[in-house]
Design a protein around this motif. Structure first.
Motif, short mmCIF file in Angstrom:
data_model
loop_
_atom_site.label_atom_id
_atom_site.label_comp_id
_atom_site.label_asym_id
_atom_site.label_seq_id
_atom_site.Cartn_x
_atom_site.Cartn_y
_atom_site.Cartn_z
N ALA A 50 54.89 -57.94 -105.40
CA ALA A 50 54.34 -56.46 -105.14
C ALA A 50 52.81 -56.21 -105.10
O ALA A 50 52.30 -55.69 -104.11
N ILE A 51 51.98 -57.09 -105.77
CA ILE A 51 50.58 -57.09 -105.66
C ILE A 51 50.15 -57.65 -104.63
O ILE A 51 49.42 -57.10 -103.52
N ALA A 52 50.90 -58.77 -104.18
CA ALA A 52 50.45 -59.62 -102.93
C ALA A 52 50.78 -58.61 -101.59
O ALA A 52 49.92 -58.48 -100.58
N LEU A 53 51.98 -57.91 -101.65
CA LEU A 53 52.11 -57.09 -100.65
C LEU A 53 51.15 -55.92 -100.55
O LEU A 53 50.59 -55.37 -99.49
N GLY A 54 50.77 -55.36 -101.61
CA GLY A 54 49.83 -54.44 -101.82
C GLY A 54 48.48 -54.86 -101.25
O GLY A 54 47.81 -53.85 -100.61
#
Length: 220
Positions: free
Chosen positions: A14-18
């Motif tokens: 999720a953070i990487a996609l953010g």
């Protein structure tokens, strides 16, 4: 079954996609709408993580952010942040491998936006950012959403670069793919099978969503 690797993988993805999502869409928009010198160099750099072995990507991240790397001592000295062998390293590895997939999936969708719509927007006084958010993205939203979904899936399944730069520290950096590898190496086929089932189920769900968002499916 230890739920920590599942929770960690979801959080890391999720953070990487953010990070990779907005950056990848911005790069895709520039590549689709702008013509500039050395554009092909940017195209090649975007594609590079797709063709490099993940272990090589991990090595480059170590060279940049390791304790004896280019940026690692600066981060540790100025901010007291140790990058390698931390969840932040897993996020960085997942971001790097997910970014090309976001760019190369979103770019065709942005290129398919009719030029007439952009011209109308300009005639109404819209600037580049307004055109992006009020014209391009609303029209190309299916392809952009597919890019984000696939980027999340790629980040979720990242293994090689993560193992290189984040390591396998139980309770800290043991993501699902790493935990699967560890369980298989240790002969724990039951635990490995559980992680295989979870990753396969998530990947299948992502593939179905991405297929549903494809232009051909939309036309049907």
């Amino acid at each position: 079954m230890d739920l920590f690797p599942i929770a960690l993988s979801l959080r890391v993805a999720a953070i990487a996609l953010g990070i990779a999502g907005p950056l990848g869409i911005a790069i895709a928009w520039v590549q689709a709408k702008r013509r500039y010198p050395l554009r092909w160099v940017v195209e090649a750099l975007v594609l590079l993580p797709l063709v490099l072995p993940p272990s090589v990507i991990g090595y480059f991240l170590l060279v940049l952010f390791g304790r004896r790397g280019v940026l690692g001592p600066l981060l540790e000295g100025a901010l007291g942040v140790r990058f390698v062998f931390s969840p932040a390293a897993a996020v960085m590895a997942s971001t790097v491998v997910a970014l090309p997939l976001v760019v190369k999936t979103a770019q065709p969708a942005i290129e398919a936006v009719p030029a007439e719509l952009t011209q109308v927007g300009r005639s109404l006084g819209l600037g580049p950012l307004a055109l992006l958010f009020r014209v391009t993205l609303p029209v190309a939203y299916r392809g952009v959403l597919a890019a984000l979904v696939l980027g999340f899936a790629r980040a979720l399944g990242e293994f090689g670069a993560t193992l290189m730069v984040a390591g396998n520290i139980p309770g800290l950096t043991n993501t699902m793919p790493i935990e699967l590898f560890t369980a298989y190496q240790g002969g724990d086929d039951a635990r490995a099978g559980i992680y295989v089932a979870v990753l396969t189920g998530m990947s299948l769900a992502v593939a179905l969503v991405a297929a549903r968002l494809s232009p051909r499916e939309a036309a049907a």
